[in-house]
Design an enzyme around this catalytic site. Sequence first.
Site: not given
Length: 500
Positions: A141, A171, A249
């Site tokens: 993402h 992911d 992230s």
Amino acid sequence: MNTNIHKIIRFSVAAVLIAALSLGGGILGSRITQNNTPTETVFQDSVQPASVTTLPSGDSDAVARAFQEKFRDIAATTLPEVVEVNVTSTVTQPAFSSPFDFFFGKPGGKPQEREYQQRGLGSGVIVAKKGDTVYVLTNNHVAGEADKIDVVLSDKRNFTAELVGADSMMDLALISFTAKEDIPVAVLGDSDSLAEGDWVFAVGNPLGFQSTITAGIVSATYRDAQPGSGMSGITSYIQTDAAINQGNSGGALVNLDGEVIGINTWIASQNGGNIGLGFAIPINDAKRAIMDFIDTGSVSYSWLGVQTGEPDTSLAADLGIEQKDGAFIYSVYSNSPAAKAGLRPGDVVTRIGDSEIADSNALVRNVASLPVGKSTDFTVLRDGNSVELSVKTEKREENSGSDVSALWPGINIAPLTDDIRNQLSLKKKDEGIVIAAIAPDSIAGGSGLQQGDLVISINSEKVENARDFYRGLNAPSDEIQFRILRSGRELTIGFTKPEL
């Protein structure tokens, strides 16, 4: 109070909070590091961890300083191994010529659409160098849909990167850039060795503050994604209270030895900010993905072809499995690896290879990590007996499991309790198994069976409990007949049984 799941990429346009999508398996007990030969990526067995600073007793100031020195060493080692990932993506949004179009719509059709450039910021971990190519692991993402990727090292060196491969299921994404000079490469540890209470450190670029390190502990290991969270069930997660925010992230979760043991991926929060509930993909689950990305540009997962879940207390008791671990099989896809191997509805998978299967989440993770196309021994509990099967999985494709018409039977059942009896206005003498849910386009769903039907026999064999139901369902037969009770009337519904 609602707790939301948030990706932790930071968008520069606005603070956008979106539910994240995040399989496991890998090279247990190994690490990825850089050899003295700069042209190769070397995978070597774990070595003894670096010496740990001894904490003196009886002197609180000395103890505190020993912790400080250890933390400084970890920061000095890991900060250069974690990069800032800046991305630019193209997004399409409706374009309104006036506020009236926005509120009332434009006569004669849909609003025009315009493309916009959206900038985002995340983190990444340098996991390998092969020749002049440097590989950085981050989240899908963060970089999976990016048109332009730039990487900034902790010493401010800037490189243009490109996408090597992306995987929305776990992911993860791998990006690469070219550098002739020395680049520090992270050491990947063993996430299976973690325990609750272990010190860990989150390294990344929260809210754009480059090269930030925060400390905390492992709050939980093997944390499963919550139903409805949008997070993938093909990997478990390390939970930590180390501060993680938007921009973290793809960054590293490291242990006291400075080894990367997780990739920070999402947080649970009411407002999108850190509340001490951060989650990282275990590095052991990511190791195989790194190799697959470098070798082929994509990650391959195995597909079994079943619908699995946790039976409720009454169904488990009716099946006689309430005290047993395992993954319950509700339905099987015809012509799937599961069907070809002999798995049947009502089976409970208790072991795959050498791994015990505690529940349906463990089944999903273990199946996904199996080598595609290779046979593996499964142990299942069937009608109270242990059965051994050899299962040869297939590659999971995007449409695997999407054909509901191949689902057998596509029925979830429930024992006939007093509450259900009252809801269905059944008499005390009525006995059988209730169809609790049915997939409309499944094999059984297309036969005319309905939710709330009471199954009283299958192929003339009386059904009194869940074992009777699955015994009749799985009996050798080309055709199957359900005798049901619906609204006080007995009906017979028959259909052709699929070849499993």
